[in-house]
Every structure is written in C-alpha cells, then in structure tokens.
Enzyme design. Structure first.
Site, PDB file in Angstrom:
ATOM      1  N   ARG A 149       0.863  -1.178   0.000  1.00  0.00           N
ATOM      2  CA  ARG A 149       0.000   0.000   0.000  1.00  0.00           C
ATOM      3  C   ARG A 149       0.902   1.232   0.000  1.00  0.00           C
ATOM      4  O   ARG A 149       2.049   1.179   0.436  1.00  0.00           O
ATOM      5  CB  ARG A 149      -0.901   0.022   1.238  1.00  0.00           C
ATOM      6  CG  ARG A 149      -1.882  -1.144   1.333  1.00  0.00           C
ATOM      7  CD  ARG A 149      -2.742  -1.010   2.589  1.00  0.00           C
ATOM      8  NE  ARG A 149      -3.738  -2.076   2.680  1.00  0.00           N
ATOM      9  CZ  ARG A 149      -3.555  -3.224   3.326  1.00  0.00           C
ATOM     10  NH1 ARG A 149      -2.387  -3.457   3.942  1.00  0.00           N
ATOM     11  NH2 ARG A 149      -4.507  -4.133   3.360  1.00  0.00           N
ATOM     12  N   LYS A 173      -2.772  -2.646   7.790  1.00  0.00           N
ATOM     13  CA  LYS A 173      -3.947  -2.124   8.484  1.00  0.00           C
ATOM     14  C   LYS A 173      -4.198  -2.902   9.773  1.00  0.00           C
ATOM     15  O   LYS A 173      -4.023  -4.113   9.830  1.00  0.00           O
ATOM     16  CB  LYS A 173      -5.178  -2.221   7.571  1.00  0.00           C
ATOM     17  CG  LYS A 173      -5.139  -1.267   6.385  1.00  0.00           C
ATOM     18  CD  LYS A 173      -6.427  -1.340   5.586  1.00  0.00           C
ATOM     19  CE  LYS A 173      -6.427  -0.320   4.447  1.00  0.00           C
ATOM     20  NZ  LYS A 173      -7.670  -0.382   3.655  1.00  0.00           N
ATOM     21  N   HIS A 247      -2.043   2.742  -5.950  1.00  0.00           N
ATOM     22  CA  HIS A 247      -2.874   1.569  -5.670  1.00  0.00           C
ATOM     23  C   HIS A 247      -3.024   0.681  -6.907  1.00  0.00           C
ATOM     24  O   HIS A 247      -3.209  -0.531  -6.782  1.00  0.00           O
ATOM     25  CB  HIS A 247      -4.252   2.003  -5.166  1.00  0.00           C
ATOM     26  CG  HIS A 247      -4.875   1.004  -4.238  1.00  0.00           C
ATOM     27  ND1 HIS A 247      -4.316   0.670  -3.014  1.00  0.00           N
ATOM     28  CD2 HIS A 247      -5.990   0.237  -4.360  1.00  0.00           C
ATOM     29  CE1 HIS A 247      -5.073  -0.244  -2.414  1.00  0.00           C
ATOM     30  NE2 HIS A 247      -6.085  -0.526  -3.208  1.00  0.00           N
ATOM     31  N   ARG A 250      -0.503  -1.956  -6.921  1.00  0.00           N
ATOM     32  CA  ARG A 250      -0.894  -3.060  -6.036  1.00  0.00           C
ATOM     33  C   ARG A 250      -1.884  -3.991  -6.753  1.00  0.00           C
ATOM     34  O   ARG A 250      -1.793  -5.211  -6.647  1.00  0.00           O
ATOM     35  CB  ARG A 250      -1.509  -2.472  -4.762  1.00  0.00           C
ATOM     36  CG  ARG A 250      -1.957  -3.472  -3.708  1.00  0.00           C
ATOM     37  CD  ARG A 250      -2.283  -2.690  -2.432  1.00  0.00           C
ATOM     38  NE  ARG A 250      -3.207  -3.388  -1.547  1.00  0.00           N
ATOM     39  CZ  ARG A 250      -2.825  -4.246  -0.607  1.00  0.00           C
ATOM     40  NH1 ARG A 250      -1.555  -4.540  -0.459  1.00  0.00           N
ATOM     41  NH2 ARG A 250      -3.728  -4.803   0.178  1.00  0.00           N
ATOM     42  N   HIS A 273      -5.061  -9.030   3.140  1.00  0.00           N
ATOM     43  CA  HIS A 273      -6.513  -8.940   3.221  1.00  0.00           C
ATOM     44  C   HIS A 273      -7.023  -9.841   4.343  1.00  0.00           C
ATOM     45  O   HIS A 273      -6.659 -11.019   4.421  1.00  0.00           O
ATOM     46  CB  HIS A 273      -7.170  -9.386   1.905  1.00  0.00           C
ATOM     47  CG  HIS A 273      -7.027  -8.383   0.814  1.00  0.00           C
ATOM     48  ND1 HIS A 273      -7.230  -8.693  -0.527  1.00  0.00           N
ATOM     49  CD2 HIS A 273      -6.711  -7.059   0.842  1.00  0.00           C
ATOM     50  CE1 HIS A 273      -7.030  -7.608  -1.256  1.00  0.00           C
ATOM     51  NE2 HIS A 273      -6.719  -6.614  -0.455  1.00  0.00           N
ATOM     52  N   TYR A 282     -10.058  -9.849  -7.827  1.00  0.00           N
ATOM     53  CA  TYR A 282      -8.973  -9.929  -8.802  1.00  0.00           C
ATOM     54  C   TYR A 282      -9.116 -11.132  -9.724  1.00  0.00           C
ATOM     55  O   TYR A 282      -8.572 -11.138 -10.820  1.00  0.00           O
ATOM     56  CB  TYR A 282      -7.621  -9.977  -8.076  1.00  0.00           C
ATOM     57  CG  TYR A 282      -7.309  -8.700  -7.350  1.00  0.00           C
ATOM     58  CD1 TYR A 282      -6.922  -7.557  -8.035  1.00  0.00           C
ATOM     59  CD2 TYR A 282      -7.434  -8.622  -5.968  1.00  0.00           C
ATOM     60  CE1 TYR A 282      -6.659  -6.380  -7.371  1.00  0.00           C
ATOM     61  CE2 TYR A 282      -7.172  -7.452  -5.290  1.00  0.00           C
ATOM     62  CZ  TYR A 282      -6.784  -6.328  -5.998  1.00  0.00           C
ATOM     63  OH  TYR A 282      -6.534  -5.157  -5.334  1.00  0.00           O
TER      64      TYR A 282
END
Length: 304
Positions: A149, A173, A247, A250, A273, A282
């Site tokens: 990120r 995150k 992004h 990514r 994730h 994806y």
C-alpha cells in the site's frame, strides 16, 4: 500572448519548479499543449475558454489522425493535467477535460495495467534525471514487486532494507504484520538507490530513519508527492495518468500473480486482506484478461 498561452506557461513553470519535471517531460508537454491549442484555434477557441465538447472533439481528433497510441495517450494526459492545474488555481470553475460517464452497475473492477505497461512505467520512472530517477524507479519496483500500500511504501524505514533482505516485514492495516517478497529487480533497485539516498536527507539530519527521506515537514516523501511523480512517469511512458496510481500498482501485483497461476489464498496473505472476498475481485479481472487472450489468440477463435 493569449490567456490560454499564459496559463500553459504557468503550468509548465509549475511542472519545472514544484515537480522537478525532467527536460524531456517539459518539452513533450510543451508540444502537446501547443498541438491542443492549434486544434482549438481552428474552432475559434483557446485553451482558456474551451468547452467540454471542444476537448472531446480534440481527443477524438487524436484518434483519427493515426498517431501512435503512446503519443495520443500522452497528449490526452497532458491536457487533463493542464486543466486539473487550472481548476486548482481557480482560473476556471470547471474541468472541460473530465468526461462524464454513466454510473456503472455492480461492483467496479480495479484498474489494471498490463505487464508491458508496468515495464514501460518502471523504465520511464528510472529514466528521470540522476537521483530522482533512481528513487522513483526504486519506489515503483518495490510497490509492484511486493504489492505494498502507498502508506506502507512511504513508511518503510532504512533499517528494514539495510541488509538486502529477500522479504520485508510490513505492518499493514490494524497493525497486522505480513511478509512481502522482494524479487531480484527490486533488490537491485534498492541497492542503487541507497547509494544516492543521502542526497535527499534534510540538512543536518543524517539520522533520518526513513527509507525515502525528504526535506519536507514530515521528513519523508509523502504519498501525494509519490502519486504526482507517478503521474509524470506515466505520461512519459505514453500511459494515461488517469489509469495509474500507487494503488493500481498493487492491483497489477495481485492480478499478474493470479494470471501466473498463484493460489488465491497466497495472494490474500501477500496483500494482507483479512477477508478472501476482498481478494476474489482480482479473479474477475484476471479471468477477463485471460478470456480475451483465448478469444484473440486461439486457432479456433481465429477461424471463427
């Protein structure tokens, strides 16, 4: 000098002073805006008073002239960046280069660059003058090689890469840590960059801990500045900057892994994730691209 020409001159000055654009970039933007101005003059317009219809007509004109796709894409990108600058300066209340699209139904798919476009973007970033090129090339290589990120990329410390690791330990995150791989190209880019890193250190701040230091207030390169540099590299590579962002690199990392046969669970872990449903989007992107390859390259498809 017309108002449009004065605005173009101010835009180019901003690119040179604030964004440290390379000479080749400035020369290309000068030609691109002159080309747009010439077309608009034929319609009795100037860059300053062009309508959305005028700009749309110019974009359509680029496609009809038989220009190389990279050239046409760069000229559209130059016009869009110019009008974003004009809007930011409040010289106009609207952006005539912004196309209004109908709302899309369902979940939107992430923008993805092809492998060739990523290669061109990396080459364009590295081709910038001197230390700037080594730094930007290193950042693009790292983002694409590891699926970082933007906050993770700009938050890397010097200690994290000082010993040429094969993996990075990234805190994403929620403070969750994950392993992010580094390929040989990324490791080579880091080595080359570390040799010139001192040039970006704030004066008297040799102990700066960040991998990508800056003389700005925060002591490190900001996500916004990286995005600006990425826009310029995209334009130089003949890729519409509207299709490129930190992004998007990514997204390319994830999609290209799946196209190469990577397991979805592995990609989920690499991206950090928490829910595999987030990663599954994806598979639709990769599936669409693979279906296009089969439809256009398969012998039976050609016969049909």
């Amino acid at each position: 000098m017309s108002k449009g020409a004065a605005w173009a001159e101010a835009f180019l000055e901003m690119m040179a002073v604030e964004r440290a654009a390379a000479k080749n970039t400035l020369a290309a933007y000068t030609r691109d805006l002159a080309d747009a101005a010439a077309f608009l003059a034929g319609r009795g317009r100037d860059l300053a008073d062009a309508t959305a219809e005028d700009v749309e007509a110019y974009f359509a004109h680029l496609g009809a002239r038989g220009l190389a796709p990279a050239t046409a894409s760069r000229r559209r990108a130059a016009v869009r960046q110019f009008y974003r600058f004009v809007l930011g300066e409040a010289w106009r209340a609207d952006d005539p280069s912004r196309r209004v699209e109908a709302p899309k139904k369902g979940r939107s798919l992430p923008k993805v660059l092809s492998r060739d476009e990523v290669d061109r973007l990396i080459a364009s970033a590295a081709a910038r003058d001197g230390a700037q090129g080594l730094r930007l090339g290193c950042m693009v290589e790292l983002a694409y090689a590891s699926g970082l990120r933007i906050s993770e990329l700009t938050g890397l410390t010097l200690a994290a890469l000082a010993r040429d690791p094969a993996y990075l330990i990234v805190k994403g995150k929620g403070g969750k840590e994950r392993l992010a791989p580094l390929n040989e190209a990324a490791r080579a880019a880091v080595k080359a960059y570390l040799e010139i890193r001192p040039q970006f250190l704030p004066k008297g701040d040799k102990a700066n801990p960040w991998l990508f230091p800056s003389r700005g207030k925060g002591g490190r390169l900001t996500p916004r500045r990286f995005a600006q540099l990425l826009d310029e590299a995209a334009a130089d590579a003949g890729i519409d900057p509207a299709r490129v962002s930190p992004h998007v690199l990514r997204h390319a990392f994830a999609t290209h892994l799946l196209e190469g046969g990577a397991d979805l669970r592995v990609v989920q872990k690499l991206l950090g994730h928490g829910d595999i449903a987030t990663t599954q989007i994806y598979t639709h992107v990769a599936g669409d691209r693979l279906a296009h390859v089969v439809a256009s390259k398969h012998p039976l498809a050609k016969k049909g």
